[in-house]
Write an enzyme that holds these catalytic residues in place. Sequence first.
Site, short mmCIF file in Angstrom:
data_model
loop_
_atom_site.label_atom_id
_atom_site.label_comp_id
_atom_site.label_asym_id
_atom_site.label_seq_id
_atom_site.Cartn_x
_atom_site.Cartn_y
_atom_site.Cartn_z
N LYS A 199 0.91 -1.26 0.06
CA LYS A 199 0.04 -0.03 -0.08
C LYS A 199 0.79 1.33 0.17
O LYS A 199 0.48 2.42 0.67
CB LYS A 199 -1.08 0.01 1.38
N LYS A 205 7.78 -7.33 -9.65
CA LYS A 205 7.09 -6.59 -8.52
C LYS A 205 7.30 -7.60 -7.26
O LYS A 205 7.21 -8.76 -7.21
CB LYS A 205 5.76 -6.20 -8.56
N HIS A 232 7.20 -7.18 -2.74
CA HIS A 232 6.82 -6.32 -1.14
C HIS A 232 7.95 -6.72 -0.03
O HIS A 232 7.83 -6.65 0.86
CB HIS A 232 5.56 -6.41 -0.74
N THR A 278 -0.64 7.96 -16.22
CA THR A 278 -0.64 7.45 -14.91
C THR A 278 -1.38 8.23 -13.78
O THR A 278 -0.90 8.10 -12.60
CB THR A 278 0.94 7.05 -14.54
N SER A 279 -2.01 9.24 -14.08
CA SER A 279 -2.69 9.97 -13.41
C SER A 279 -3.63 9.01 -12.46
O SER A 279 -4.14 8.19 -12.85
CB SER A 279 -3.68 11.26 -13.81
N PHE A 280 -4.07 9.74 -11.21
CA PHE A 280 -4.84 8.87 -10.23
C PHE A 280 -6.20 8.41 -10.95
O PHE A 280 -6.71 7.20 -11.01
CB PHE A 280 -5.01 9.34 -8.92
N GLN A 281 -7.02 9.31 -11.58
CA GLN A 281 -8.37 9.16 -12.09
C GLN A 281 -8.04 8.28 -13.39
O GLN A 281 -8.95 7.33 -13.59
CB GLN A 281 -8.74 10.48 -12.59
N ARG A 326 -8.31 3.85 -3.82
CA ARG A 326 -9.13 4.57 -3.28
C ARG A 326 -9.11 6.04 -3.21
O ARG A 326 -10.38 6.84 -3.70
CB ARG A 326 -9.20 4.07 -1.63
#
Length: 295
Positions: free
Chosen positions: A48, A106, A108, A227-230, A257
């Site tokens: 996250k 990727k 974590h 790659t903008s949030f929207q 979110r």
Amino acid sequence: METSMPEYYEVFGDFHGVLMDKLFTKYWEDVETFSARPDDLLVVTYPKSGSTWIGEIVDMIYKEGDVEKCKEDAIFNRIPYLECRNEDLINGIKQLKEKESPRIVKTHLPAKLLPASFWEKNCKIIYLCRNAKDVVVSYYYFFLIIKSYPNPKSFSEFVEKFMEGQVPYGSWYDHVKSWWEKSKNSRVLFMFYEDMKEDIRREVVKLIEFLERDPLAELVDKIIQHTSFQEMKNNPCTNYSMLPETMIDLKVSPFMRKGIVGDWRNHFPEALRERFEEHYQRHMKDCPVKFRAEL
């Protein structure tokens, strides 16, 4: 409803001092013996912290700003999640073995659990971190939508678990500090989510230059737009709507979110905030990494 939820420590267990999803560690030998390639790029975050965002940016760089190529498949297929294993549904190792070079990988994992081959092959690594208070808020909502995860109960109870390192991938403090140490290697780029929110153009140029490419204005513009949030929230290839409903319940909360800095202010009561910050100062007092919890 709650009685049908799996018990916390049925799902997660201690693994070399780090709490991990038992499905992931069941086949750990496959992860440990993973064979990295010299041109692999590893994208690392604590959960996250913006891995989907930075992953899409990097994929756009690799695809030279070709949006259509990035929309040919879901991000979890374009950028396989190394240690992720969900029996027959998802197998990050298998996906990676079948991928042609150059691969974007990727993970974590904290530095101590990373397969040795990444160091042996001198792979480039990008580590993106985010302030702990926003991470714990986002992680709480993530717990609510992942079907195999137990009910996190109240937010304050989840924060206690987070502070104790009793969430998947363990202590945020240890994770950040382990990768900060590794960033002394010039092949490791240490980045901040908050810096990206503050000035995405500057950070995209930094990424392009780290990957030894030319930061042409047209390429940077395309990446920022795509790659903008929207854009990413509405893009089925990045919003995880392509995952089966048996794995993720996006009706409870969207995967993407808010994507802002400072949402923790809407969730932390004053007493909990004070307790968290005192705990934070105790654990980070010797660490030179400075985070911004607001812009």
